[in-house]
Write a protein that holds these residues in place. Sequence first.
Motif, PDB file in Angstrom:
ATOM      1  N   SER A 126       5.672  -7.143  -0.779  1.00 46.24           N
ATOM      2  CA  SER A 126       6.745  -6.183  -1.067  1.00 46.24           C
ATOM      3  C   SER A 126       8.089  -6.785  -0.716  1.00 46.24           C
ATOM      4  O   SER A 126       8.183  -7.680   0.119  1.00 46.24           O
ATOM      5  CB  SER A 126       6.568  -4.921  -0.216  1.00 46.24           C
ATOM      6  N   GLY A 137       0.945   5.817  12.382  1.00 45.12           N
ATOM      7  CA  GLY A 137       2.323   5.851  11.890  1.00 45.12           C
ATOM      8  C   GLY A 137       2.878   7.265  11.922  1.00 45.12           C
ATOM      9  O   GLY A 137       2.124   8.239  11.903  1.00 45.12           O
ATOM     10  N   ASP A 153       7.715  -9.647   2.199  1.00 46.95           N
ATOM     11  CA  ASP A 153       6.498 -10.051   2.910  1.00 46.95           C
ATOM     12  C   ASP A 153       5.412 -10.396   1.905  1.00 46.95           C
ATOM     13  O   ASP A 153       5.467  -9.991   0.750  1.00 46.95           O
ATOM     14  CB  ASP A 153       6.024  -8.924   3.851  1.00 46.95           C
ATOM     15  N   VAL A 171       1.699   5.062  -3.956  1.00 50.78           N
ATOM     16  CA  VAL A 171       2.210   4.967  -2.582  1.00 50.78           C
ATOM     17  C   VAL A 171       3.705   4.631  -2.622  1.00 50.78           C
ATOM     18  O   VAL A 171       4.523   5.283  -1.969  1.00 50.78           O
ATOM     19  CB  VAL A 171       1.422   3.896  -1.779  1.00 50.78           C
ATOM     20  N   THR A 216       2.954   8.599   5.515  1.00 53.52           N
ATOM     21  CA  THR A 216       2.447   7.371   6.129  1.00 53.52           C
ATOM     22  C   THR A 216       1.028   7.113   5.648  1.00 53.52           C
ATOM     23  O   THR A 216       0.296   8.050   5.325  1.00 53.52           O
ATOM     24  CB  THR A 216       2.470   7.462   7.672  1.00 53.52           C
ATOM     25  N   ALA A 233      12.413   6.646   5.919  1.00 53.80           N
ATOM     26  CA  ALA A 233      13.339   7.773   5.680  1.00 53.80           C
ATOM     27  C   ALA A 233      14.631   7.523   6.451  1.00 53.80           C
ATOM     28  O   ALA A 233      15.740   7.741   5.936  1.00 53.80           O
ATOM     29  CB  ALA A 233      12.690   9.087   6.094  1.00 53.80           C
ATOM     30  N   ILE A 236       7.160   6.405  -0.402  1.00 50.45           N
ATOM     31  CA  ILE A 236       7.413   5.786   0.904  1.00 50.45           C
ATOM     32  C   ILE A 236       8.659   6.289   1.622  1.00 50.45           C
ATOM     33  O   ILE A 236       8.745   6.206   2.834  1.00 50.45           O
ATOM     34  CB  ILE A 236       7.471   4.243   0.804  1.00 50.45           C
ATOM     35  N   GLY A 294       5.641   7.852   9.818  1.00 45.17           N
ATOM     36  CA  GLY A 294       6.153   8.023   8.459  1.00 45.17           C
ATOM     37  C   GLY A 294       7.632   8.343   8.393  1.00 45.17           C
ATOM     38  O   GLY A 294       8.102   8.946   7.414  1.00 45.17           O
ATOM     39  N   VAL A 295       8.367   7.953   9.424  1.00 44.32           N
ATOM     40  CA  VAL A 295       9.807   8.245   9.389  1.00 44.32           C
ATOM     41  C   VAL A 295      10.674   6.989   9.278  1.00 44.32           C
ATOM     42  O   VAL A 295      11.863   7.077   9.002  1.00 44.32           O
ATOM     43  CB  VAL A 295      10.283   9.056  10.610  1.00 44.32           C
ATOM     44  N   GLY A 296      10.072   5.812   9.497  1.00 43.91           N
ATOM     45  CA  GLY A 296      10.863   4.576   9.504  1.00 43.91           C
ATOM     46  C   GLY A 296      11.709   4.404   8.251  1.00 43.91           C
ATOM     47  O   GLY A 296      12.933   4.201   8.324  1.00 43.91           O
ATOM     48  N   GLY A 329       1.002  -5.201   0.055  1.00 45.04           N
ATOM     49  CA  GLY A 329       1.632  -4.571  -1.107  1.00 45.04           C
ATOM     50  C   GLY A 329       1.203  -3.112  -1.234  1.00 45.04           C
ATOM     51  O   GLY A 329       0.509  -2.578  -0.378  1.00 45.04           O
ATOM     52  N   MET A 330       1.676  -2.464  -2.309  1.00 43.36           N
ATOM     53  CA  MET A 330       1.376  -1.030  -2.464  1.00 43.36           C
ATOM     54  C   MET A 330       1.016  -0.707  -3.903  1.00 43.36           C
ATOM     55  O   MET A 330       1.548  -1.308  -4.836  1.00 43.36           O
ATOM     56  CB  MET A 330       2.626  -0.194  -2.135  1.00 43.36           C
ATOM     57  N   LYS A 341      -0.651   4.913   7.689  1.00 43.11           N
ATOM     58  CA  LYS A 341      -1.158   4.289   8.919  1.00 43.11           C
ATOM     59  C   LYS A 341      -1.730   5.349   9.845  1.00 43.11           C
ATOM     60  O   LYS A 341      -1.154   6.432   9.958  1.00 43.11           O
ATOM     61  CB  LYS A 341      -0.020   3.552   9.641  1.00 43.11           C
ATOM     62  N   ALA A 359       6.756  -4.867   7.484  1.00 43.55           N
ATOM     63  CA  ALA A 359       6.259  -6.089   6.843  1.00 43.55           C
ATOM     64  C   ALA A 359       5.141  -6.700   7.693  1.00 43.55           C
ATOM     65  O   ALA A 359       4.093  -7.110   7.172  1.00 43.55           O
ATOM     66  CB  ALA A 359       7.403  -7.084   6.657  1.00 43.55           C
TER      67      ALA A 359
HETATM   68  N1  LIG Z   1       6.281  -3.810   3.659  1.00 41.45           N
HETATM   69  C1  LIG Z   1       5.371  -2.880   3.322  1.00 41.45           C
HETATM   70  N2  LIG Z   1       4.223  -3.234   2.690  1.00 41.45           N
HETATM   71  C2  LIG Z   1       3.299  -2.310   2.342  1.00 41.45           C
HETATM   72  N3  LIG Z   1       3.435  -0.992   2.572  1.00 41.45           N
HETATM   73  C3  LIG Z   1       4.548  -0.562   3.187  1.00 41.45           C
HETATM   74  C4  LIG Z   1       5.579  -1.481   3.590  1.00 41.45           C
HETATM   75  N4  LIG Z   1       6.580  -0.768   4.160  1.00 41.45           N
HETATM   76  C5  LIG Z   1       6.193   0.522   4.107  1.00 41.45           C
HETATM   77  N5  LIG Z   1       4.982   0.653   3.547  1.00 41.45           N
HETATM   78  C6  LIG Z   1       4.252   1.915   3.287  1.00 41.45           C
HETATM   79  O1  LIG Z   1       5.178   2.974   3.402  1.00 41.45           O
HETATM   80  C7  LIG Z   1       4.711   3.935   4.367  1.00 41.45           C
HETATM   81  C8  LIG Z   1       5.901   4.582   5.035  1.00 41.45           C
HETATM   82  O2  LIG Z   1       6.609   3.620   5.842  1.00 41.45           O
HETATM   83  P1  LIG Z   1       7.470   4.146   7.079  1.00 41.45           P
HETATM   84  O3  LIG Z   1       8.078   2.967   7.747  1.00 41.45           O
HETATM   85  O4  LIG Z   1       8.385   5.231   6.618  1.00 41.45           O
HETATM   86  O5  LIG Z   1       6.393   4.854   8.010  1.00 41.45           O
HETATM   87  P2  LIG Z   1       5.251   4.161   8.906  1.00 41.45           P
HETATM   88  O6  LIG Z   1       5.523   2.700   9.045  1.00 41.45           O
HETATM   89  O7  LIG Z   1       3.939   4.572   8.336  1.00 41.45           O
HETATM   90  O8  LIG Z   1       5.457   4.899  10.300  1.00 41.45           O
HETATM   91  P3  LIG Z   1       6.745   4.730  11.272  1.00 41.45           P
HETATM   92  O9  LIG Z   1       7.361   6.085  11.339  1.00 41.45           O
HETATM   93  O10 LIG Z   1       6.153   4.265  12.558  1.00 41.45           O
HETATM   94  O11 LIG Z   1       7.663   3.716  10.669  1.00 41.45           O
HETATM   95  C9  LIG Z   1       3.798   3.125   5.274  1.00 41.45           C
HETATM   96  O12 LIG Z   1       2.865   3.950   5.932  1.00 41.45           O
HETATM   97  C10 LIG Z   1       3.141   2.155   4.293  1.00 41.45           C
HETATM   98  O13 LIG Z   1       2.112   2.784   3.573  1.00 41.45           O
END
Ligand SMILES: Nc1ncnc2c1ncn2[C@@H]1O[C@H](COP(=O)(O)OP(=O)(O)OP(=O)(O)O)[C@@H](O)[C@H]1O
Length: 240
Positions: free
Chosen positions: A228, A199, A175, A184, A194, A205, A188, A201-203, A179-180, A196, A144
């Motif tokens: 979101s 990033g 937050d 996307v 990801t 999951a 997610i 992309g595992v948070g 947004g997305m 980012k 967020a």
């Molecule tokens: N609150 C949010 N608002 C907008 N997009 C989001 C939000 N949460 C997640 N996302 C999207 O989902 C994707 C995947 O999130 P995820 O947490 O799995 O990986 P990450 O944040 O990119 O990397 P990390 O592994 O460090 O968490 C993000 O890269 C982003 O595009």
Amino acid sequence: MREAAEQSAGSLPALAMAGYAASLAHEISQPLATILTHADAALRWIDRPHPDVGEAVSGLKQIRASARRAAGIVASLRALARQAPPALVPVRIEDVVADALQLVAGEADARRIAIVDRLAAARGAVLVDPVQIRQVLINLVTNAIHAIGERASSDGRVTIETSPLDGAIRIAVSDNGCGMEADVLARIFEPFFTTKSCGMGVGLAICRSIIEAHGARLEAISVRGEGSTFSFALLRAPEA
Ligand SMILES: Nc1ncnc2c1ncn2[C@@H]1O[C@H](COP(=O)(O)OP(=O)(O)OP(=O)(O)O)[C@@H](O)[C@H]1O
Ligand SMILES: [Mg+2]
């Protein structure tokens, strides 16, 4: 909810495993290909009558960066695989939230983002693994905070709200970040997805797998340019 808990109590379903294996292979093959290309090039820069050490060094730096990326992928995969079944204990949801918020407060403050907790509607004991649920909250709030950073506005706000839900407490993390788009949003929860540059992309999951192991579902809604909300429900602990 109980049915879902039974389904996810064992190991990952074969289909999910195949999916993880395919995305892992894909993710790791990219830095490995970069390592090979730069190793070949660096050897050519050195193995000539007048070696160009500068070019070779820059190739070696690329190799180091790619190796770090590959190691990072392996480390996050370990985090996914290591996830133990939840050790369920009764804890007050407001305590778990407070613990998580303490750990993200520094980052929020540094970016002048307000974290608002609205826990009045539903408080009390839930039956969870507090370490795992704290991890989920940290990941959601961190995402967020990043999403608000993408929007360049001064009124960034993350809200954590509880509400009562028939034998459970629903927790929502919202937050007013970037947004997305729907395409996307649809991806997610995929491991290694990801948007980012730094990033992994595992948070999400990991969050999803933890929430499913608790017998619930992690849901996300989002509107591009508005923000979101991620939410899940936790069973209340039986009255002592
Ligand atoms: N609150 C949010 N608002 C907008 N997009 C989001 C939000 N949460 C997640 N996302 C999207 O989902 C994707 C995947 O999130 P995820 O947490 O799995 O990986 P990450 O944040 O990119 O990397 P990390 O592994 O460090 O968490 C993000 O890269 C982003 O595009
Ligand atoms: Mg994340």
